[in-house]
Every structure is written in structure tokens, then in C-alpha cells.
Design a protein around this motif. Structure first.
Motif, mmCIF file in Angstrom:
data_model
loop_
_atom_site.group_PDB
_atom_site.id
_atom_site.type_symbol
_atom_site.label_atom_id
_atom_site.label_comp_id
_atom_site.label_asym_id
_atom_site.label_seq_id
_atom_site.Cartn_x
_atom_site.Cartn_y
_atom_site.Cartn_z
ATOM 1 N N VAL A 163 0.859 -1.176 0.000
ATOM 2 C CA VAL A 163 0.000 0.000 0.000
ATOM 3 C C VAL A 163 0.898 1.230 0.000
ATOM 4 C CG1 VAL A 163 -0.272 0.118 2.517
ATOM 5 C CG2 VAL A 163 -2.020 1.080 1.073
ATOM 6 N N LYS A 164 0.540 2.203 -0.821
ATOM 7 C CA LYS A 164 1.346 3.407 -0.969
ATOM 8 C C LYS A 164 0.943 4.465 0.068
ATOM 9 C CE LYS A 164 4.074 3.774 -3.556
ATOM 10 N NZ LYS A 164 5.472 3.456 -3.327
ATOM 11 N N LYS A 165 1.868 5.346 0.348
ATOM 12 C CA LYS A 165 1.693 6.437 1.309
ATOM 13 C C LYS A 165 0.396 7.204 1.007
ATOM 14 C CE LYS A 165 4.040 10.597 2.856
ATOM 15 N NZ LYS A 165 5.237 11.412 2.754
ATOM 16 N N ASN A 166 -0.300 7.583 2.082
ATOM 17 C CA ASN A 166 -1.542 8.359 2.023
ATOM 18 C C ASN A 166 -2.698 7.607 1.373
ATOM 19 O OD1 ASN A 166 -0.290 10.571 3.282
ATOM 20 N ND2 ASN A 166 0.484 11.288 1.319
ATOM 21 N N SER A 167 -2.641 6.289 1.395
ATOM 22 C CA SER A 167 -3.723 5.472 0.860
ATOM 23 C C SER A 167 -4.587 4.940 1.998
ATOM 24 C CB SER A 167 -3.162 4.310 0.043
ATOM 25 O OG SER A 167 -2.501 4.782 -1.105
#
Length: 123
Positions: free
Chosen positions: A84-88
Motif C-alpha cells: 500500500v502506498k503512502k496516504n492510501s
């Protein structure tokens, strides 16, 4: 990666959000590693998840994508990793969450969970 990824429409995603906790990630986070049996399926609420093999990004998927449910229910290892990518934001669907939803016809989640299980693309 040239395969169809199952996606929820806005109303299905809203129903899922109303019944499950949405988790926010302030930094990149490995959800499952390649060849690992997942602890939960994943519904991407907002943002992106990278699908990786041997530390190489194969594909990036976004909102409404469902991943890893079939492997979770069948206790099979995934073929690719998921980060999962940052700010998701995602919803993690544990085995008991899925089984409870399938058995609770009153919640409205039973048909959605059936669709998720049948339509989920294997990682």
C-alpha cells in the motif's frame, strides 16, 4: 501483468465502508509478500497498491480494487506481493469477517462478499 482485477463500484464500496474499519497509511507498507499466505484480503478505498514480484513493480491498482480474498479463503500463497502506498486507505477483510458476512443475510453484505470471492483476481 495483463489480467483483470476485480473492482467494486461506488455503492458497493460505500456498503463495505459502512460495515468495516478503513485504515489510513502515512507511509508505504507491505501488505503481503510474494509466496506468503495472506492474513487478510484487501479493498482499496482511496489511493494505490503496488503489485510486485522480486522487488519490481508489475502494476499499480487503485480505488475499489479487491485483492487476495481467494488466497485467504483457500489458504494459498500469493504469486505477487502487495504494497500500500503512502496516504492510501484500505479495508482489510479477515477470514472471519468474510464468513460472518456470508452468513448474515440481514447485513446486506452477503451478496457483495459472494461477488468478491467469485470475482477476486488471484495475486
Amino acid at each position: 501483468m495483463k489480467k483483470k482485477i476485480n473492482r467494486l463500484n461506488e455503492s458497493e464500496l460505500s456498503l463495505l465502508k459502512s460495515k468495516h474499519q478503513v485504515l489510513s497509511f502515512s507511509s508505504d507498507f507491505d501488505l503481503v509478500y510474494e509466496k506468503q499466505v495472506p492474513n487478510a484480503g484487501v479493498a482499496v478505498v482511496d489511493g494505490e497498491v503496488e503489485l510486485t514480484r522480486k522487488s519490481r513493480v508489475l502494476e499499480t491498482v487503485g480505488n475499489g480494487t479487491i485483492l487476495g480474498v481467494q488466497q485467504l479463503m483457500n489458504q494459498e500463497p500469493v504469486k505477487v506481493g502487495a504494497k500500500v502506498k503512502k496516504n492510501s486507505k484500505v479495508i482489510l477483510l479477515g477470514r472471519s469477517d468474510i464468513e460472518d458476512a456470508l452468513n448474515d443475510k440481514a447485513s446486506g453484505l452477503s451478496p457483495l462478499m459472494t461477488k468478491i470471492i467469485e470475482g477476486d483476481e488471484k495475486l
